[in-house]
Design a protein around this motif. Structure first.
Motif, PDB file in Angstrom:
ATOM      1  N   ILE A   1       0.840  -1.194   0.000  1.00 32.32           N
ATOM      2  CA  ILE A   1       0.000   0.000   0.000  1.00 32.32           C
ATOM      3  C   ILE A   1       0.877   1.245   0.000  1.00 32.32           C
ATOM      4  O   ILE A   1       1.907   1.303   0.674  1.00 32.32           O
ATOM      5  N   ASP A   2       0.464   2.212  -0.759  1.00 28.83           N
ATOM      6  CA  ASP A   2       1.111   3.514  -0.796  1.00 28.83           C
ATOM      7  C   ASP A   2       0.820   4.234   0.527  1.00 28.83           C
ATOM      8  O   ASP A   2      -0.294   4.143   1.053  1.00 28.83           O
ATOM      9  N   ILE A   3       1.789   4.949   1.065  1.00 35.42           N
ATOM     10  CA  ILE A   3       1.609   5.634   2.354  1.00 35.42           C
ATOM     11  C   ILE A   3       0.450   6.628   2.309  1.00 35.42           C
ATOM     12  O   ILE A   3      -0.330   6.732   3.258  1.00 35.42           O
ATOM     13  N   ALA A   4       0.289   7.345   1.204  1.00 31.90           N
ATOM     14  CA  ALA A   4      -0.830   8.293   1.090  1.00 31.90           C
ATOM     15  C   ALA A   4      -2.169   7.554   1.137  1.00 31.90           C
ATOM     16  O   ALA A   4      -3.130   8.025   1.764  1.00 31.90           O
ATOM     17  N   MET A   5      -2.234   6.388   0.494  1.00 29.15           N
ATOM     18  CA  MET A   5      -3.458   5.587   0.529  1.00 29.15           C
ATOM     19  C   MET A   5      -3.714   5.079   1.950  1.00 29.15           C
ATOM     20  O   MET A   5      -4.855   5.040   2.409  1.00 29.15           O
ATOM     21  N   LEU A   6      -2.646   4.699   2.640  1.00 31.37           N
ATOM     22  CA  LEU A   6      -2.776   4.218   4.010  1.00 31.37           C
ATOM     23  C   LEU A   6      -3.327   5.321   4.916  1.00 31.37           C
ATOM     24  O   LEU A   6      -4.247   5.094   5.699  1.00 31.37           O
ATOM     25  N   LYS A   7      -2.798   6.523   4.786  1.00 29.96           N
ATOM     26  CA  LYS A   7      -3.278   7.653   5.596  1.00 29.96           C
ATOM     27  C   LYS A   7      -4.747   7.943   5.303  1.00 29.96           C
ATOM     28  O   LYS A   7      -5.546   8.157   6.221  1.00 29.96           O
ATOM     29  N   LYS A   8      -5.119   7.940   4.035  1.00 34.11           N
ATOM     30  CA  LYS A   8      -6.511   8.193   3.660  1.00 34.11           C
ATOM     31  C   LYS A   8      -7.410   7.087   4.222  1.00 34.11           C
ATOM     32  O   LYS A   8      -8.487   7.353   4.739  1.00 34.11           O
TER      33      LYS A   8
END
Length: 90
Positions: free
Chosen positions: A64-71
């Motif tokens: 998972i991309d970190i930005a996707m994880l945060k979202k």
């Protein structure tokens, strides 16, 4: 497992996520297995929610991309808070 897209839980979760992200949120069926079927079988309405890309889920390329994880975390928190408070009030 499956839950009708018109089920109140699906509609409420969809509304919460749209409001949280201020954008349209897709409702899709996952093409892989989860443990949700056990809950559905027990009569507990259940949805899946994930910020990850479906094409890699439950494969050896799952990541998972970190930005996707945060979202995704923001969405999970919004769902938990609003659905839990709704149950307390209801």
């Amino acid at each position: 497992f499956g839950i009708d897209v018109k089920h109140p839980l699906v509609q409420k979760a969809h509304s919460i996520l749209k409001d949280t992200f201020d954008e349209e949120v897709a409702i899709k069926k996952w093409p892989f297995c989860t443990d949700c079927g056990h809950f559905i079988k027990a009569g507990i309405p259940t949805i899946g929610y994930s910020p990850a890309e479906i094409k890699c889920c439950h494969t050896n390329r799952d990541s998972i991309d970190i930005a996707m994880l945060k979202k995704g975390l923001c969405g999970s928190l919004a769902l938990a808070e609003l659905l839990a408070n709704e149950r307390k009030e209801g």
